[in-house]
Design a protein around this motif. Structure first.
Motif, PDB file in Angstrom:
ATOM      1  N   UNK A 274       0.867  -1.178   0.000  1.00  0.00           N
ATOM      2  CA  UNK A 274       0.000   0.000   0.000  1.00  0.00           C
ATOM      3  C   UNK A 274       0.903   1.226   0.000  1.00  0.00           C
ATOM      4  N   UNK A 275       0.999   1.918  -1.118  1.00  0.00           N
ATOM      5  CA  UNK A 275       1.982   3.002  -1.244  1.00  0.00           C
ATOM      6  C   UNK A 275       1.363   4.364  -1.539  1.00  0.00           C
ATOM      7  N   UNK A 276       0.053   4.457  -1.625  1.00  0.00           N
ATOM      8  CA  UNK A 276      -0.577   5.734  -1.984  1.00  0.00           C
ATOM      9  C   UNK A 276      -1.576   6.134  -0.912  1.00  0.00           C
ATOM     10  N   UNK A 277      -1.171   7.044  -0.039  1.00  0.00           N
ATOM     11  CA  UNK A 277      -2.008   7.538   1.053  1.00  0.00           C
ATOM     12  C   UNK A 277      -2.151   9.050   0.898  1.00  0.00           C
ATOM     13  N   UNK A 278      -3.379   9.542   0.888  1.00  0.00           N
ATOM     14  CA  UNK A 278      -3.618  10.970   0.695  1.00  0.00           C
ATOM     15  C   UNK A 278      -3.976  11.691   1.988  1.00  0.00           C
ATOM     16  N   UNK A 279      -4.669  11.016   2.901  1.00  0.00           N
ATOM     17  CA  UNK A 279      -5.099  11.671   4.138  1.00  0.00           C
ATOM     18  C   UNK A 279      -4.764  10.778   5.322  1.00  0.00           C
ATOM     19  N   UNK A 280      -4.776  11.373   6.515  1.00  0.00           N
ATOM     20  CA  UNK A 280      -4.493  10.602   7.721  1.00  0.00           C
ATOM     21  C   UNK A 280      -5.568   9.544   7.972  1.00  0.00           C
ATOM     22  N   UNK A 281      -6.833   9.865   7.658  1.00  0.00           N
ATOM     23  CA  UNK A 281      -7.902   8.879   7.865  1.00  0.00           C
ATOM     24  C   UNK A 281      -7.763   7.701   6.896  1.00  0.00           C
ATOM     25  N   UNK A 282      -7.277   7.954   5.678  1.00  0.00           N
ATOM     26  CA  UNK A 282      -6.993   6.858   4.753  1.00  0.00           C
ATOM     27  C   UNK A 282      -5.913   5.948   5.314  1.00  0.00           C
ATOM     28  N   UNK A 283      -4.901   6.553   5.943  1.00  0.00           N
ATOM     29  CA  UNK A 283      -3.838   5.754   6.545  1.00  0.00           C
ATOM     30  C   UNK A 283      -4.398   4.865   7.649  1.00  0.00           C
ATOM     31  N   UNK A 285      -7.522   3.814   7.987  1.00  0.00           N
ATOM     32  CA  UNK A 285      -8.393   2.792   7.401  1.00  0.00           C
ATOM     33  C   UNK A 285      -7.581   1.681   6.747  1.00  0.00           C
ATOM     34  N   UNK A 286      -6.475   2.052   6.092  1.00  0.00           N
ATOM     35  CA  UNK A 286      -5.639   1.052   5.434  1.00  0.00           C
ATOM     36  C   UNK A 286      -4.955   0.133   6.434  1.00  0.00           C
ATOM     37  N   UNK A 287      -4.754   0.638   7.668  1.00  0.00           N
ATOM     38  CA  UNK A 287      -4.087  -0.181   8.685  1.00  0.00           C
ATOM     39  C   UNK A 287      -4.974  -1.316   9.204  1.00  0.00           C
ATOM     40  N   UNK A 288      -6.297  -1.142   9.138  1.00  0.00           N
ATOM     41  CA  UNK A 288      -7.197  -2.094   9.790  1.00  0.00           C
ATOM     42  C   UNK A 288      -7.023  -3.521   9.272  1.00  0.00           C
ATOM     43  N   UNK A 289      -7.079  -3.773   7.964  1.00  0.00           N
ATOM     44  CA  UNK A 289      -6.930  -5.163   7.515  1.00  0.00           C
ATOM     45  C   UNK A 289      -5.495  -5.690   7.613  1.00  0.00           C
TER      46      UNK A 289
END
Length: 426
Positions: A274-283, A285-289
């Motif tokens: 996962x190399x494309x993060x635009x916002x802190x909330x996206x980061x 959310x991406x951490x959960x799985x």
């Protein structure tokens, strides 16, 4: 960082140093706002541990720049905008404050939106309602809580950043690689890496932090019924040493947390492609799985907590700038009826940030333009701060010692090059 002996107190017991932490610590912690978290998350996700060294590189530049801002307030008894008003062109003052206000409102919108998005991730429900609620709560606290209590709240709120320390230890970080990347600089000279370096510098050295720390030193001076050091230069040694300790520790804390965020996202997001993060909330959310619910929840809670710390700093620094420019009574130590325009500016800036979340403006593009405005403002403002801090007519005998002059101008040059690179790369 070397300094002349007159900058050092005769004795500074550790307990006194810890008790003296305040404006520098809060300023450093506010630097890790949700927008900053998004930047550090993107750096970790895109480049892994490869750019962790930039936190050590930027550290002395941050320390000197913020200490100069604090010294200006402490020595002159006035904030940066008021010194500009007294000693420089009114056109320069208006341009600086206008750019500061625009950048801060955009940043407020991004931070409040990130806080609303983080709470939606945790609880579900209406993101925009949460965004409004956070804005209103911040306005109420900053306006109606007494300054000593509010300063203490902000100071204790810095502990919320330890959420990101916990995130790192919940992730599987290869410490030998991470620490090696932190102390041994490595750089691939391409557009992506150069853009990332510019983003890091723009995130860590921000004009609103200059105005806030300078204004807070003036607030603290009034709280203690002290006089500006230009009037009482014999008190300079202990006071300037206190400012230095506060700033060194505050900026160190800021950059340490930034390193932890880079480590956490490198060990989780980058390691899983996962190399494309635009916002802190996206980061978050991406951490959960990838890293589990606990790590995700810690990351999201950290976004909210750091936002509660950063929003008052952004709104407050805008209010200091506008009030000093227009000659209004200002200061968080004042009651609302004594400084109506000052507190109205805090409310207007915060609500302006809330309102941005109801428009068609893309928050990613808004942050981009905020970075552009900060980039345009940072280097010229740092140059003006250097001129103020080395001017005997303004600072009296307490002009900057030569090591700070050298590092201060280096920091200014680095930011000027970074700003230029930003535009060239676009």
């Amino acid at each position: 960082m070397p300094s002349p002996s007159h900058d050092r107190p005769d004795d500074a017991p550790p307990a006194n140093i810890l008790a003296a932490l305040g404006p520098g610590l809060v300023t450093g912690a506010a630097d890790d706002d949700p927008s900053g978290i998004a930047t550090y998350s993107q750096i970790g996700a895109q480049f892994g541990y490869g750019l962790a060294w930039t936190m050590l590189f930027s550290y002395p530049l941050m320390v000197v720049t913020q200490e100069i801002a604090a010294r200006i307030g402490l020595v002159t008894g006035c904030g940066i905008a008021q010194n500009l008003r007294r000693h420089y062109s009114p056109y320069l003052l208006r341009a600086v404050v206008l750019l500061l206000l625009v950048a801060n409102v955009i940043n407020l919108g991004a931070d409040l939106g990130a806080m609303g998005a983080a709470l939606r991730l945790l609880l579900g429900g209406p993101e925009l309602v949460y965004t409004i609620a956070f804005g209103v709560v911040c306005i109420v606290l900053e306006t109606f809580v007494s300054y000593p209590r509010y300063a203490a709240i902000l100071k204790w709120a810095t502990l919320s950043l330890f959420a990101y320390v916990a995130v790192v230890f919940a992730a599987q970080v290869p410490w030998s690689i991470a620490l090696k990347s932190t102390v041994l600089p490595g750089m691939t000279w391409d557009a992506d890496h150069a853009m990332a370096l510019v983003a890091i510098l723009g995130t860590t050295i921000s004009p609103y932090l200059f105005f806030w720390q300078s204004g807070q030193e003036v607030e603290e001076m009034h709280r203690r019924n002290a006089k500006p050091l230009c009037i009482t230069p014999r008190a300079a040694g202990p006071e300037l040493a206190r400012v230095r300790n506060d700033t060194v520790i505050g900026m160190g804390f800021s950059n340490l947390i930034a390193i932890f965020i880079i480590f956490a996202t490198a060990a989780t997001l980058n390691a899983h492609g996962v190399t494309d993060i635009k916002t802190s909330s996206q980061a978050a959310e991406a951490l959960r799985p990838i890293a589990g619910v606990f790590t995700f929840a810690l990351f999201a809670v950290g976004i909210i907590a750091t936002g509660m710390l950063a929003v008052p700093v952004l709104a407050g620094s805008a209010a200091y700038g506008v009030s000093e420019m227009l000659g209004w009574t200002s200061g968080l130590r004042r009651k609302p009826r004594e400084a109506r325009a000052f507190y109205a500016t805090i409310a207007a800036a915060t609500l302006g940030g809330v309102a941005l979340n109801f428009t068609a403006i893309d928050p990613i593009k808004a942050l981009y333009w905020s970075a552009v405005v900060n980039g345009v403002l940072a280097a010229p403002l740092m140059a003006v701060m250097m001129l103020i801090a080395t001017n005997r007519r303004i600072m009296g005998r307490l002009t900057l010692p030569w090591p700070m002059i050298v590092i201060g101008w280096i920091a200014t040059a680095v930011m000027a090059v970074a700003s230029l690179a930003f535009f060239v790369l676009q």
